[in-house]
Design a protein around this motif. Structure first.
Motif, PDB file in Angstrom:
ATOM      1  N   ILE A 144       0.871  -1.177   0.000  1.00  0.00           N
ATOM      2  CA  ILE A 144       0.000   0.000   0.000  1.00  0.00           C
ATOM      3  C   ILE A 144       0.910   1.230   0.000  1.00  0.00           C
ATOM      4  N   ILE A 145       0.770   2.098  -1.010  1.00  0.00           N
ATOM      5  CA  ILE A 145       1.554   3.333  -1.068  1.00  0.00           C
ATOM      6  C   ILE A 145       0.677   4.479  -0.577  1.00  0.00           C
ATOM      7  N   LEU A 146       1.100   5.125   0.509  1.00  0.00           N
ATOM      8  CA  LEU A 146       0.322   6.244   1.032  1.00  0.00           C
ATOM      9  C   LEU A 146       0.816   7.528   0.368  1.00  0.00           C
ATOM     10  N   ALA A 147       0.164   7.935  -0.715  1.00  0.00           N
ATOM     11  CA  ALA A 147       0.589   9.109  -1.483  1.00  0.00           C
ATOM     12  C   ALA A 147      -0.214  10.315  -1.035  1.00  0.00           C
ATOM     13  N   LEU A 148       0.053  10.765   0.198  1.00  0.00           N
ATOM     14  CA  LEU A 148      -0.708  11.884   0.761  1.00  0.00           C
ATOM     15  C   LEU A 148       0.175  13.123   0.851  1.00  0.00           C
ATOM     16  N   SER A 149      -0.443  14.286   0.839  1.00  0.00           N
ATOM     17  CA  SER A 149       0.304  15.542   0.846  1.00  0.00           C
ATOM     18  C   SER A 149       1.180  15.658   2.090  1.00  0.00           C
ATOM     19  N   ALA A 150       2.273  16.394   1.955  1.00  0.00           N
ATOM     20  CA  ALA A 150       3.198  16.584   3.071  1.00  0.00           C
ATOM     21  C   ALA A 150       2.731  17.717   3.970  1.00  0.00           C
ATOM     22  N   THR A 151       1.413  17.768   4.205  1.00  0.00           N
ATOM     23  CA  THR A 151       0.853  18.755   5.126  1.00  0.00           C
ATOM     24  C   THR A 151       0.574  18.065   6.453  1.00  0.00           C
ATOM     25  N   THR A 157      -3.105  11.675   8.470  1.00  0.00           N
ATOM     26  CA  THR A 157      -3.888  10.629   7.823  1.00  0.00           C
ATOM     27  C   THR A 157      -3.009   9.432   7.479  1.00  0.00           C
ATOM     28  N   ALA A 158      -1.810   9.714   6.948  1.00  0.00           N
ATOM     29  CA  ALA A 158      -0.888   8.634   6.584  1.00  0.00           C
ATOM     30  C   ALA A 158      -0.511   7.820   7.825  1.00  0.00           C
ATOM     31  N   HIS A 159      -0.247   8.535   8.920  1.00  0.00           N
ATOM     32  CA  HIS A 159       0.125   7.878  10.168  1.00  0.00           C
ATOM     33  C   HIS A 159      -1.012   6.979  10.667  1.00  0.00           C
ATOM     34  N   TYR A 160      -2.234   7.528  10.633  1.00  0.00           N
ATOM     35  CA  TYR A 160      -3.412   6.778  11.067  1.00  0.00           C
ATOM     36  C   TYR A 160      -3.595   5.518  10.222  1.00  0.00           C
ATOM     37  N   LEU A 161      -3.484   5.669   8.898  1.00  0.00           N
ATOM     38  CA  LEU A 161      -3.671   4.530   7.998  1.00  0.00           C
ATOM     39  C   LEU A 161      -2.576   3.486   8.202  1.00  0.00           C
ATOM     40  N   ALA A 162      -1.332   3.940   8.411  1.00  0.00           N
ATOM     41  CA  ALA A 162      -0.220   3.009   8.629  1.00  0.00           C
ATOM     42  C   ALA A 162      -0.500   2.143   9.857  1.00  0.00           C
ATOM     43  N   GLU A 163      -1.064   2.760  10.897  1.00  0.00           N
ATOM     44  CA  GLU A 163      -1.403   2.002  12.111  1.00  0.00           C
ATOM     45  C   GLU A 163      -2.513   0.993  11.859  1.00  0.00           C
ATOM     46  N   ARG A 164      -3.543   1.442  11.138  1.00  0.00           N
ATOM     47  CA  ARG A 164      -4.682   0.563  10.852  1.00  0.00           C
ATOM     48  C   ARG A 164      -4.273  -0.606   9.956  1.00  0.00           C
ATOM     49  N   LEU A 165      -3.300  -0.358   9.071  1.00  0.00           N
ATOM     50  CA  LEU A 165      -2.906  -1.389   8.100  1.00  0.00           C
ATOM     51  C   LEU A 165      -1.783  -2.278   8.619  1.00  0.00           C
ATOM     52  N   HIS A 166      -1.241  -1.922   9.794  1.00  0.00           N
ATOM     53  CA  HIS A 166      -0.051  -2.568  10.318  1.00  0.00           C
ATOM     54  C   HIS A 166      -0.218  -4.084  10.493  1.00  0.00           C
ATOM     55  N   SER A 167      -1.421  -4.492  10.950  1.00  0.00           N
ATOM     56  CA  SER A 167      -1.645  -5.905  11.266  1.00  0.00           C
ATOM     57  C   SER A 167      -1.621  -6.795  10.020  1.00  0.00           C
ATOM     58  N   LEU A 168      -1.929  -6.227   8.861  1.00  0.00           N
ATOM     59  CA  LEU A 168      -1.843  -6.991   7.616  1.00  0.00           C
ATOM     60  C   LEU A 168      -0.368  -7.184   7.289  1.00  0.00           C
ATOM     61  N   ASN A 169      -0.047  -8.332   6.755  1.00  0.00           N
ATOM     62  CA  ASN A 169       1.370  -8.605   6.506  1.00  0.00           C
ATOM     63  C   ASN A 169       1.812  -8.107   5.128  1.00  0.00           C
ATOM     64  N   ILE A 170       1.653  -6.782   4.920  1.00  0.00           N
ATOM     65  CA  ILE A 170       2.034  -6.204   3.625  1.00  0.00           C
ATOM     66  C   ILE A 170       2.902  -4.975   3.835  1.00  0.00           C
ATOM     67  N   THR A 171       3.595  -4.563   2.774  1.00  0.00           N
ATOM     68  CA  THR A 171       4.450  -3.375   2.852  1.00  0.00           C
ATOM     69  C   THR A 171       3.593  -2.114   2.830  1.00  0.00           C
ATOM     70  N   ILE A 172       3.899  -1.186   3.745  1.00  0.00           N
ATOM     71  CA  ILE A 172       3.258   0.137   3.722  1.00  0.00           C
ATOM     72  C   ILE A 172       4.353   1.142   3.379  1.00  0.00           C
ATOM     73  N   SER A 173       4.178   1.912   2.312  1.00  0.00           N
ATOM     74  CA  SER A 173       5.220   2.871   1.939  1.00  0.00           C
ATOM     75  C   SER A 173       4.631   4.264   1.790  1.00  0.00           C
ATOM     76  N   ARG A 174       5.515   5.274   1.780  1.00  0.00           N
ATOM     77  CA  ARG A 174       5.076   6.653   1.532  1.00  0.00           C
ATOM     78  C   ARG A 174       5.921   7.263   0.436  1.00  0.00           C
ATOM     79  N   LEU A 175       5.440   8.329  -0.161  1.00  0.00           N
ATOM     80  CA  LEU A 175       6.250   9.059  -1.130  1.00  0.00           C
ATOM     81  C   LEU A 175       7.462   9.624  -0.409  1.00  0.00           C
TER      82      LEU A 175
END
Lengths: 203, 203
Positions: A144-151, A157-175
């Motif tokens: 999952i690529i979190l392509a959210l603004s650097a605001t 939002t990116a932080h919140y989503l990273a936490e929610r997605l953490h339990s899934l065994n997949i890569t979480i990345s950001r721009l």
């Protein structure tokens, strides 16, 4: 007789009032736009009215990813040659268009419909997050690529989503943060320079 | 499958292309405007389409003065309480609105539909000048106010009109104090317009 505040015909005033609500136009430029539209009635005004009606009637958010299209699922979700294992999460439909123009991404998209904001009262329930969690948990999804603004809101939002997605065994990345291509170094803000230095790569 | 250059549905691309032609919007702001319109479909997009259609259908230039209205002759030409002896000559309909907002003039208007321009090839025949000469020659007309922008084209037009109107035994005046050199009339604030009308000089 018209009252002093209404200068032109009510139909013209109504048009100006609506044009003034279009992002990019204010009360003054709306008046100019209305005049130009009436001057170029057949070339611009009538076709614009038709295009607005047609888009309003046909364009719908994709029930899968939230992008706007005349078909559901949208062209991006139904394209056979895109990678189902990659999901790029963006705030708005305009971000999808920006990434598509760049042509750098060949996976699927997920449009949240905004970012979390304490100030504007945008909570997780207001965004398309449940559907994202469903999609992220589907078999075959690798990243999952979190392509959210650097605001502040984008990063919250990116932080919140990273936490929610953490339990899934997949890569979480950001721009990555850094120097914009074609950007001049001495015009950059300190935060960007700092980030660009921190995430420097050896060549 | 869509080609690379077309990012969104054709209906959306068509809408963006038309919005980009609206004065005040460029290609980028047209894309933003289209997205906001689709987001606020019922509050903004549908009403705007209806307002454009209605104005396109009903609004016509007044056959007497050239202003835009849903009735012909227009509300300003048919208002019983305005002074028939004064005719204020302007280049565009927006100038009428600007003067009406200032509320300093209670005579009649005459909209030329532009200014003479050697560069753009606008000749006297392209403007509503014959009708102005007719109106100026009518009994009871005491004064013609040439309310044209303080640009080269505006002043050329005023000069030309002053010569054409010279043989009639009426006062020809121009706006004076307050009009900034190089400034366009319909961008002026009300106070300046008021001052300019009050201190008009006969030529």
């Amino acid at each position: 007789m018209r009252t002093k505040s209404i200068i032109a015909a009510p139909e013209i005033e109504a048009l100006i009032a609506l044009l003034a609500k279009v992002p990019g136009l204010g009360p003054r430029s709306a008046r100019r736009a209305a005049l130009q539209l009436m001057k170029r009635k057949d070339q611009l005004m009538v076709p614009l009215a038709a295009a607005l009606s047609e888009a309003a009637e046909k364009v719908r958010p994709c029930s899968n990813c939230g992008a706007l299209d005349t078909q559901d699922p949208c062209a991006l979700c139904s394209a056979p040659d895109r990678d189902d294992g990659l999901i790029c999460v963006v705030a708005e439909v305009g971000d999808v268009w920006a990434l598509e123009r760049a042509g750098a991404f060949k996976g699927r998209y997920h449009v949240l419909g905004g970012t979390l904001s304490a100030l504007d009262g945008v909570r997780p329930d207001d965004l398309r997050i449940p559907r994202l969690l469903e999609r992220a948990g589907a078999p075959g999804v690798r990243e999952i690529i979190l392509a959210l603004s650097a605001t502040v809101d984008g990063q919250t939002t990116a932080h919140y989503l990273a936490e929610r997605l953490h339990s899934l065994n997949i890569t979480i990345s950001r721009l990555s943060h850094g120097v914009p291509v074609g950007g001049e170094l001495d015009l950059l803000d300190d935060g960007t320079l700092f980030a660009a230095l921190q995430s420097r790569r050896s060549t």
